[in-house]
Design an enzyme around this catalytic site. Sequence first.
Site, mmCIF file in Angstrom:
data_model
loop_
_atom_site.group_PDB
_atom_site.id
_atom_site.type_symbol
_atom_site.label_atom_id
_atom_site.label_comp_id
_atom_site.label_asym_id
_atom_site.label_seq_id
_atom_site.Cartn_x
_atom_site.Cartn_y
_atom_site.Cartn_z
ATOM 1 C CG HIS A 393 117.600 -20.296 -80.967
ATOM 2 N ND1 HIS A 393 116.932 -21.277 -80.415
ATOM 3 C CD2 HIS A 393 116.630 -19.686 -81.587
ATOM 4 C CE1 HIS A 393 115.858 -21.359 -80.468
ATOM 5 N NE2 HIS A 393 115.413 -20.455 -81.068
ATOM 6 C CD GLU A 394 115.745 -16.182 -83.107
ATOM 7 O OE1 GLU A 394 115.156 -16.069 -84.177
ATOM 8 O OE2 GLU A 394 115.298 -16.580 -82.152
ATOM 9 C CG HIS A 397 114.407 -20.200 -85.937
ATOM 10 N ND1 HIS A 397 113.763 -21.421 -85.811
ATOM 11 C CD2 HIS A 397 114.309 -19.700 -84.619
ATOM 12 C CE1 HIS A 397 113.613 -21.593 -84.540
ATOM 13 N NE2 HIS A 397 113.779 -20.611 -83.884
ATOM 14 C CD GLU A 426 111.419 -22.257 -81.613
ATOM 15 O OE1 GLU A 426 112.514 -21.849 -80.944
ATOM 16 O OE2 GLU A 426 110.935 -21.456 -82.283
ATOM 17 C CG HIS A 490 109.969 -21.807 -77.583
ATOM 18 N ND1 HIS A 490 108.632 -21.166 -77.937
ATOM 19 C CD2 HIS A 490 111.139 -21.367 -78.039
ATOM 20 C CE1 HIS A 490 109.137 -20.051 -78.864
ATOM 21 N NE2 HIS A 490 110.553 -20.411 -78.940
#
Length: 595
Positions: A393-394, A397, A426, A490
Amino acid sequence: MRRPHIRSRRLAIALAVTTAATLSAGAAVATPASPVASPSARSATGTPAIVDAARAAAYAHSATTGVGAQDTLKATDTLVDADGSRHVRFVRTHRGMPVLGGDLVVHLGADSSYQGVTRAARHTVDLPAADPKLSGRQAAAKAAAVAQGTAGEPRLVVDARAGRTTLAYQVQVDDSGTAEAGGARTVVIDAATGNVLSDIPVNEPFLSPSVQHKLRQRGERLTPGTAVAATPPAPGKPAAGHYPAPATGSGVSFFVGTVPLSTTQTAKDAFVLRDGTRGNTETRDAGGKELDKFLTGKPFTSGTNRWGNGTTGNRTTAAVDAQFGITSTLDFYKKTFGRKGIKNDGAGAHALVHYGANVGNAFWSSDCGCMLYGDGDGKLFTKPLVVLDVTGHELTHGVVDATAGLEPTRVDPEGRQFGEPGALNESLADIFGSAVEFATNNPKNPPNYLMGEKLGLAQKFLRRLDKPSLDKLEGTVDYWSKDTYDTEVHAGSGVSSHAFYLLAEGSGKKTIGGVAYDSATYDGAKVTGIGRDKALAIFYRALTRYMVSTTDFHDARTATLQAAKDLYGAGSTAYRTVDRAWAAVNVTAANAPRR
């Protein structure tokens, strides 16, 4: 952690007269000369001829690109498709000053003919005067007071966000008392009035302030489920006297059991946790400090090429999870899309574990190209957040930051971010984060469409893609409404995450990898999925070629339709299913906001 500059709300996509292709979303994008058979493309960032052709086209077609004589364009990414179509992404300066919200993508044919543009701001940037009423010192003092920290050097910028053209100062404030773990904030001050135009934390945490607050209210103490510790197998045969040399070691992690690790041998009985086969990807120890530079961390070394023991008592265990998660994510992007590193420049990624004191979160830092992992705060989280889908996930980004640069439209004093572009960011991080799990297919961390299922939450996951509203912590939504534009990011991410799941897997009850799903649609009509691989190809192409900093959900619909058309054709099942999946979450041409 992204360097956040909130951009203007609306995505403007204009067409060259020569193509005149229009999609039903109410915005138009360029039509490539022929459908592209593969989602991969070769990067041509260092090809001056293509960049020069795109820059010249931007000036020649100023009526559609919005680029004027006082503007200078700097290319940040260039992609060449299999059919020769080119896509050049630019950031802009106006009269020598960076333009916030001035990004655009110029689309060219194989013969470098202008095909269209994707713009973050519809209006033309025109600043007649550049004489600030406030001094830089005054702006820095204001920024330091607002963010409760130490202000860096202010720089004059043009703020073209939210439809305005405003002379402003941009100031980074370090050691902010309003940012988690004493991080930095980027503050933009109106150079005429002194008003704060934006004040955004640079750190982009995995756990939002809203979730942390609610968990503390509930008194939840999370103990993430971990794999059973085991003794790592003997490492591979060491190199014979030529150092440094690639080596194969093994590690025992918290979450994924015993895993192989590509390391670097520096002497006969000396190894460092650095992967030279993946651009020198490395994990280091922050030593409980809030380091802002990767090289100041302490390298992890071993005399045996065995790493970690699956417990918190061994500092290397967290590094095993982090290194495995990062290399798994890099492998996913390279094998699936041909993307070479987070920025597609061949460079590896870095991580700092044991970051800060009592930090119960994980971050992506675009400043140092690092993942930052805290050890837990001892109250809410008792283990480091080095879970595989957290890393996927990060790091996504980071990919978004290097491509579309999607940003929220506003941030409140508590650090909560709002707006559809931020929600889409997100969502993409969740979509590709779950895809990393599927690609890795680790038996100790089985793949699924759930995010954060290993964190130990009472609701058994943090977010999920099939029916986002089952997430009661963040109040995630399943469908678009007019309220979604100013929803916390989110919570709002559910709209596009749900659309992706429906595109990939379809609606209704099904069991995938032992997990039961039941995805409903807004209009009650059935959706038949096209498969995860095609869905990922469409969303990745849309991100890298047709999204910009202000892309909202209706713009994302247009971008994914264009991507499906490029890849599979306008009459394809994939194209029709993209349209159907967005309608199933109530994103249609008919209810698109006025541009």
